[in-house]
Scaffold this motif. Sequence first.
Motif, mmCIF file in Angstrom:
data_model
loop_
_atom_site.group_PDB
_atom_site.id
_atom_site.type_symbol
_atom_site.label_atom_id
_atom_site.label_comp_id
_atom_site.label_asym_id
_atom_site.label_seq_id
_atom_site.Cartn_x
_atom_site.Cartn_y
_atom_site.Cartn_z
ATOM 1 N N GLU A 1 0.815 -1.220 0.000
ATOM 2 C CA GLU A 1 0.000 0.000 0.000
ATOM 3 C C GLU A 1 0.853 1.278 0.000
ATOM 4 O O GLU A 1 0.627 2.204 -0.767
ATOM 5 C CB GLU A 1 -0.912 -0.022 1.237
ATOM 6 C CG GLU A 1 -1.896 1.124 1.261
ATOM 7 C CD GLU A 1 -2.837 1.034 2.452
ATOM 8 O OE1 GLU A 1 -2.662 0.156 3.318
ATOM 9 O OE2 GLU A 1 -3.754 1.869 2.511
ATOM 10 N N GLU A 2 1.831 1.310 0.878
ATOM 11 C CA GLU A 2 2.671 2.511 1.000
ATOM 12 C C GLU A 2 3.523 2.716 -0.252
ATOM 13 O O GLU A 2 3.727 3.840 -0.722
ATOM 14 C CB GLU A 2 3.552 2.370 2.256
ATOM 15 C CG GLU A 2 4.050 3.663 2.831
ATOM 16 C CD GLU A 2 2.957 4.687 3.098
ATOM 17 O OE1 GLU A 2 3.190 5.851 2.759
ATOM 18 O OE2 GLU A 2 1.877 4.327 3.621
ATOM 19 N N GLU A 3 4.014 1.612 -0.794
ATOM 20 C CA GLU A 3 4.825 1.684 -2.011
ATOM 21 C C GLU A 3 3.988 2.205 -3.174
ATOM 22 O O GLU A 3 4.457 3.021 -3.982
ATOM 23 C CB GLU A 3 5.381 0.293 -2.357
ATOM 24 C CG GLU A 3 6.501 -0.179 -1.453
ATOM 25 C CD GLU A 3 6.016 -0.750 -0.127
ATOM 26 O OE1 GLU A 3 4.803 -0.978 0.015
ATOM 27 O OE2 GLU A 3 6.848 -0.950 0.767
ATOM 28 N N ASP A 4 2.758 1.753 -3.243
ATOM 29 C CA ASP A 4 1.828 2.199 -4.291
ATOM 30 C C ASP A 4 1.572 3.701 -4.186
ATOM 31 O O ASP A 4 1.484 4.408 -5.181
ATOM 32 C CB ASP A 4 0.523 1.409 -4.143
ATOM 33 C CG ASP A 4 -0.562 1.869 -5.096
ATOM 34 O OD1 ASP A 4 -0.406 1.648 -6.311
ATOM 35 O OD2 ASP A 4 -1.554 2.459 -4.620
ATOM 36 N N LYS A 5 1.507 4.194 -2.933
ATOM 37 C CA LYS A 5 1.279 5.637 -2.727
ATOM 38 C C LYS A 5 2.506 6.452 -3.109
ATOM 39 O O LYS A 5 2.407 7.502 -3.733
ATOM 40 C CB LYS A 5 0.971 5.903 -1.241
ATOM 41 C CG LYS A 5 -0.455 5.670 -0.846
ATOM 42 C CD LYS A 5 -0.642 6.107 0.606
ATOM 43 C CE LYS A 5 -1.861 5.431 1.203
ATOM 44 N NZ LYS A 5 -1.794 5.349 2.666
ATOM 45 N N GLN A 6 3.676 5.963 -2.692
ATOM 46 C CA GLN A 6 4.899 6.759 -2.867
ATOM 47 C C GLN A 6 5.624 6.489 -4.185
ATOM 48 O O GLN A 6 6.491 7.258 -4.584
ATOM 49 C CB GLN A 6 5.862 6.504 -1.704
ATOM 50 C CG GLN A 6 5.330 6.960 -0.363
ATOM 51 C CD GLN A 6 6.411 6.931 0.700
ATOM 52 O OE1 GLN A 6 7.575 7.175 0.445
ATOM 53 N NE2 GLN A 6 6.011 6.639 1.936
ATOM 54 N N VAL B 1 9.156 0.834 1.234
ATOM 55 C CA VAL B 1 9.159 2.055 2.033
ATOM 56 C C VAL B 1 8.305 1.925 3.303
ATOM 57 O O VAL B 1 8.278 2.818 4.110
ATOM 58 C CB VAL B 1 8.682 3.295 1.224
ATOM 59 C CG1 VAL B 1 9.711 3.685 0.196
ATOM 60 C CG2 VAL B 1 7.324 3.056 0.590
ATOM 61 N N GLY B 2 7.624 0.800 3.464
ATOM 62 C CA GLY B 2 6.838 0.586 4.677
ATOM 63 C C GLY B 2 7.730 0.053 5.799
ATOM 64 O O GLY B 2 8.948 0.233 5.785
ATOM 65 N N LYS B 3 7.102 -0.624 6.757
ATOM 66 C CA LYS B 3 7.859 -1.166 7.896
ATOM 67 C C LYS B 3 8.928 -2.150 7.438
ATOM 68 O O LYS B 3 10.046 -2.162 7.950
ATOM 69 C CB LYS B 3 6.901 -1.870 8.865
ATOM 70 C CG LYS B 3 6.251 -0.921 9.831
ATOM 71 C CD LYS B 3 5.470 -1.681 10.884
ATOM 72 C CE LYS B 3 4.786 -0.705 11.820
ATOM 73 N NZ LYS B 3 3.882 -1.356 12.752
ATOM 74 N N ARG C 1 0.780 -2.797 -7.566
ATOM 75 C CA ARG C 1 0.338 -3.412 -6.311
ATOM 76 C C ARG C 1 -0.779 -4.434 -6.513
ATOM 77 O O ARG C 1 -1.849 -4.093 -7.044
ATOM 78 C CB ARG C 1 -0.175 -2.333 -5.370
ATOM 79 C CG ARG C 1 -0.604 -2.895 -4.042
ATOM 80 C CD ARG C 1 -1.353 -1.869 -3.231
ATOM 81 N NE ARG C 1 -1.770 -2.443 -1.971
ATOM 82 C CZ ARG C 1 -2.835 -2.072 -1.299
ATOM 83 N NH1 ARG C 1 -3.589 -1.103 -1.742
ATOM 84 N NH2 ARG C 1 -3.154 -2.657 -0.164
ATOM 85 N N ASN D 1 -2.692 -6.646 -0.966
ATOM 86 C CA ASN D 1 -1.345 -7.205 -0.750
ATOM 87 C C ASN D 1 -1.304 -8.727 -0.924
ATOM 88 O O ASN D 1 -0.501 -9.403 -0.289
ATOM 89 C CB ASN D 1 -0.797 -6.819 0.628
ATOM 90 C CG ASN D 1 -0.493 -5.346 0.732
ATOM 91 O OD1 ASN D 1 -0.439 -4.647 -0.280
ATOM 92 N ND2 ASN D 1 -0.302 -4.871 1.939
#
Length: 114
Positions: free
Chosen positions: A40-45, A50-52, A81, A85
Motif C-alpha cells: 500500500e505505502e509503495e503504491d502511494k509513494q 518504504v513501509g515497515k 500493487r 497485498n
Amino acid sequence: MEHEAGICKRCPLCEKRTQSVFGTGNPFSELMVIGEGPGEEEDKQGLPFVGKSGQLLDKILAAGGFSRQENVYIANIVKCRPPGNREPSPEERSACLPFLLLQIELIRPSIIIL
Ligand code: SF4
C-alpha cells in the motif's frame, strides 16, 4: 523503461494501481534486492520497500555497509500493487517479468537477494 511500466496494461494489476513502482537505488550497484510486489505505502509513494519492512531492510543493509542511496538497487517482480497485498498470480508475474529481466540485464549485479 520506467515510463513504459507506468502506462503498462499487460496484466490486471494496472486497474487498481495508484502508480507503478519501478525500482530505486544506484543502477551501478553490485547488490540487487528483489521483492514480490509493491504494498500500500509503495503504491502511494512510487518507491519499493518504504513501509515497515522497508525500514527493516534498510537497517539490515546498513549493517552490511549498504544503502539504497549508494550501492544497492531494489525492485519488485511485479511493478503494480496486487490488491489487498495478495501474492501476484503466476500470470501477473509472467506478464511483468520482462521489466525485471531488463533491469537485471542493465544493472548486471554480482549478488541478487530475493
Ligand atoms: S504489474 Fe507489470 S505487467 Fe502488470 S500492469 Fe503493472 S507493469 Fe504491467
